[in-house]
Design a protein around this motif. Structure first.
Motif, mmCIF file in Angstrom:
data_model
loop_
_atom_site.group_PDB
_atom_site.id
_atom_site.type_symbol
_atom_site.label_atom_id
_atom_site.label_comp_id
_atom_site.label_asym_id
_atom_site.label_seq_id
_atom_site.Cartn_x
_atom_site.Cartn_y
_atom_site.Cartn_z
ATOM 1 N N PRO A 265 0.783 -1.304 0.167
ATOM 2 C CA PRO A 265 -0.006 0.277 0.360
ATOM 3 C C PRO A 265 1.008 1.606 0.054
ATOM 4 O O PRO A 265 1.843 1.340 0.839
ATOM 5 N N ALA A 266 0.070 2.467 -0.682
ATOM 6 C CA ALA A 266 0.587 3.722 -0.545
ATOM 7 C C ALA A 266 0.738 3.828 1.448
ATOM 8 O O ALA A 266 2.396 4.560 1.382
ATOM 9 N N VAL A 267 0.286 4.090 1.541
ATOM 10 C CA VAL A 267 0.042 4.681 3.682
ATOM 11 C C VAL A 267 -0.212 2.963 3.734
ATOM 12 O O VAL A 267 -1.389 2.487 3.740
ATOM 13 N N ALA A 268 0.768 2.551 5.257
ATOM 14 C CA ALA A 268 0.116 1.780 6.170
ATOM 15 C C ALA A 268 -1.464 1.897 6.528
ATOM 16 O O ALA A 268 -1.847 2.963 6.870
ATOM 17 N N ARG A 269 -2.160 0.797 6.576
ATOM 18 C CA ARG A 269 -3.637 0.854 7.083
ATOM 19 C C ARG A 269 -3.236 -0.490 7.790
ATOM 20 O O ARG A 269 -2.912 -1.557 8.283
ATOM 21 N N PRO A 270 -4.090 0.001 9.094
ATOM 22 C CA PRO A 270 -4.286 -0.273 10.527
ATOM 23 C C PRO A 270 -5.514 -1.982 10.050
ATOM 24 O O PRO A 270 -6.121 -1.509 9.244
ATOM 25 N N GLY A 271 -5.259 -2.805 10.999
ATOM 26 C CA GLY A 271 -5.749 -3.764 11.372
ATOM 27 C C GLY A 271 -5.428 -5.145 10.143
ATOM 28 O O GLY A 271 -6.182 -6.389 10.318
ATOM 29 N N VAL A 272 -4.567 -4.702 9.660
ATOM 30 C CA VAL A 272 -3.838 -5.750 8.579
ATOM 31 C C VAL A 272 -2.173 -5.940 8.969
ATOM 32 O O VAL A 272 -1.930 -5.208 9.573
ATOM 33 N N ARG A 273 -2.249 -6.791 8.014
ATOM 34 C CA ARG A 273 -0.228 -7.458 8.284
ATOM 35 C C ARG A 273 0.154 -8.146 7.110
ATOM 36 O O ARG A 273 -1.006 -9.277 6.479
ATOM 37 N N GLU A 274 1.022 -7.410 6.600
ATOM 38 C CA GLU A 274 1.814 -7.851 5.204
ATOM 39 C C GLU A 274 2.400 -8.529 5.497
ATOM 40 O O GLU A 274 3.595 -8.423 5.904
ATOM 41 N N LEU A 275 2.092 -9.778 4.589
ATOM 42 C CA LEU A 275 3.614 -11.030 5.005
ATOM 43 C C LEU A 275 3.904 -11.289 3.708
ATOM 44 O O LEU A 275 3.255 -11.176 2.672
ATOM 45 N N THR A 276 5.003 -11.333 3.686
ATOM 46 C CA THR A 276 6.093 -11.778 2.532
ATOM 47 C C THR A 276 5.879 -13.609 1.857
ATOM 48 O O THR A 276 5.776 -14.094 2.873
ATOM 49 N N VAL A 277 5.450 -13.493 0.557
ATOM 50 C CA VAL A 277 5.434 -14.775 0.419
ATOM 51 C C VAL A 277 6.454 -15.514 -0.212
ATOM 52 O O VAL A 277 7.214 -14.619 -1.811
ATOM 53 N N THR A 278 6.734 -16.704 0.203
ATOM 54 C CA THR A 278 8.390 -17.273 -0.068
ATOM 55 C C THR A 278 8.445 -18.074 -1.157
ATOM 56 O O THR A 278 9.169 -17.772 -1.734
ATOM 57 N N ALA A 279 7.018 -18.854 -1.095
ATOM 58 C CA ALA A 279 6.936 -20.067 -1.962
ATOM 59 C C ALA A 279 5.661 -19.955 -2.867
ATOM 60 O O ALA A 279 4.858 -20.070 -1.521
ATOM 61 N N PRO A 280 5.620 -19.193 -3.804
ATOM 62 C CA PRO A 280 5.821 -19.250 -5.121
ATOM 63 C C PRO A 280 7.018 -18.103 -4.750
ATOM 64 O O PRO A 280 6.132 -16.995 -4.005
ATOM 65 N N ARG A 281 7.497 -17.641 -5.953
ATOM 66 C CA ARG A 281 8.077 -16.588 -6.448
ATOM 67 C C ARG A 281 6.533 -15.068 -6.087
ATOM 68 O O ARG A 281 5.956 -15.422 -7.679
ATOM 69 N N ALA A 282 6.534 -14.439 -6.050
ATOM 70 C CA ALA A 282 4.936 -13.765 -5.660
ATOM 71 C C ALA A 282 5.204 -12.245 -6.233
ATOM 72 O O ALA A 282 5.606 -11.294 -5.324
#
Length: 317
Positions: A265-282
């Motif tokens: 997101p352009a600005v972090a949104r409260p209420g969520v977590r943003e997780l890095t996807v390790t597989a597959p390459r997203a």
């Protein structure tokens, strides 16, 4: 000038559109000049054509219309009532043509011309404003006609001639288009902040196989990428909602309706977590597309060069 109605065929209703283009259109300016001067020789001098050529053209025009437009009095001519009626419309038509010519000349002006530019919804809050700001530093008077839409809709408008350029994803591969990959953007698995995965920083997409997904509607490039990545991870996503805006999806994730694969997101949104996807390459590739063989005006060419120069650093850090 001699005036003799011959047996030449008049304009036929069945072929009127073709006839009006081939027969009448080239003669309108000549007719208007003769009507204005009321003298064929003076009109011919202004137009730079032989007097005999212009005289014959007016006779042919009358024959094709089947109406006398001029009353001949020696070397001078005067409009008939039908000629005056015809001149009113001809003047309007010629003025409209001149306005159209002025408009296209203005759009092609290197300093003040127009660029019709399309881009994805997810690039509207930060990426595109930053690009326009940087380009306009050197081209402050170039005008933009902006279209924000999903990828397939922009490609349709590109083919229709409504757009000069578009930033889209996935990068299109079609014989009638030219496309250049400019950058790639990592996608994240977005989950509610009280989700079982919310304490993680990294996750394999297969770990979300049993989750409900909120996604963009079919036809959106990001939806196609989501479906492909889930298939690569070994499952078909169970879709709880299909929308049109990435930030709407984030809000629904925060409300607990499901999880989503989204760009940052352009600005972090409260209420969520943003997780890095390790597989597959997203990731999703961002590319610039335009119609093959379509000539660029100077402002379009300048903006295209600018965008291509941003390859590898198109997106904000």
């Amino acid at each position: 000038m001699a005036h003799n109605h011959s047996s030449r065929p008049r304009l036929s209703p069945s072929s009127y559109e073709e006839d009006i283009q081939q027969v009448l259109a080239p003669r309108l300016a000549h007719f208007a000049a003769v009507a204005r001067h009321e003298h064929v020789t003076r009109a011919a001098h202004e137009l730079g054509v032989p007097q005999s050529t212009l005289s014959r053209a007016m006779v042919r025009l009358e024959e094709d219309l089947g109406v006398a437009l001029f009353a001949r009095r020696g070397r001078t001519v005067a409009l008939t009532p039908a000629g005056r009626t015809f001149l009113t419309t001809v003047d309007r038509a010629l003025a409209e043509v001149e306005r159209a010519a002025d408009s296209v000349r203005a759009d092609a002006d290197p300093a003040t011309g127009k660029v019709a530019f399309g881009f994805l919804h997810t690039m509207g809050s930060e990426t595109v404003p930053g690009l326009l700001r940087a380009f306009r530093a050197d081209h402050p008077r170039v005008r933009f006609q902006l279209v924000q839409n999903y990828g397939e809709a922009m490609i349709e408008r590109l083919r229709a001639g409504d757009l000069d350029l578009c930033l889209t994803s996935p990068v299109p591969d079609a014989p009638d288009l030219v496309a250049r990959r400019l950058d790639e953007q990592r996608l994240r698995l977005v989950v509610p902040d009280d989700h079982r995965l919310a304490t993680r920083k990294r996750v394999r997409l297969a770990e979300a196989a049993d989750e409900a997904f909120v996604t963009l509607e079919p036809g959106y490039g990001l939806r196609r990428i989501t479906d492909d990545l889930c298939a690569e991870a070994g499952f078909k996503p169970r879709v709880a909602f299909e929308g049109e805006e990435a930030e709407t999806l984030r809000g629904l994730v925060a409300a607990g309706l499901g999880v989503a694969l989204l760009p940052p997101p352009a600005v972090a949104r409260p209420g969520v977590r943003e997780l890095t996807v390790t597989a597959p390459r997203a990731v999703r590739e961002i590319g610039l597309a335009w119609l093959d063989g379509h000539p660029d005006t100077p402002p379009v060419a300048a903006f295209k060069r600018f965008l291509l120069s941003r390859r590898g650093h198109l997106l904000p850090e």
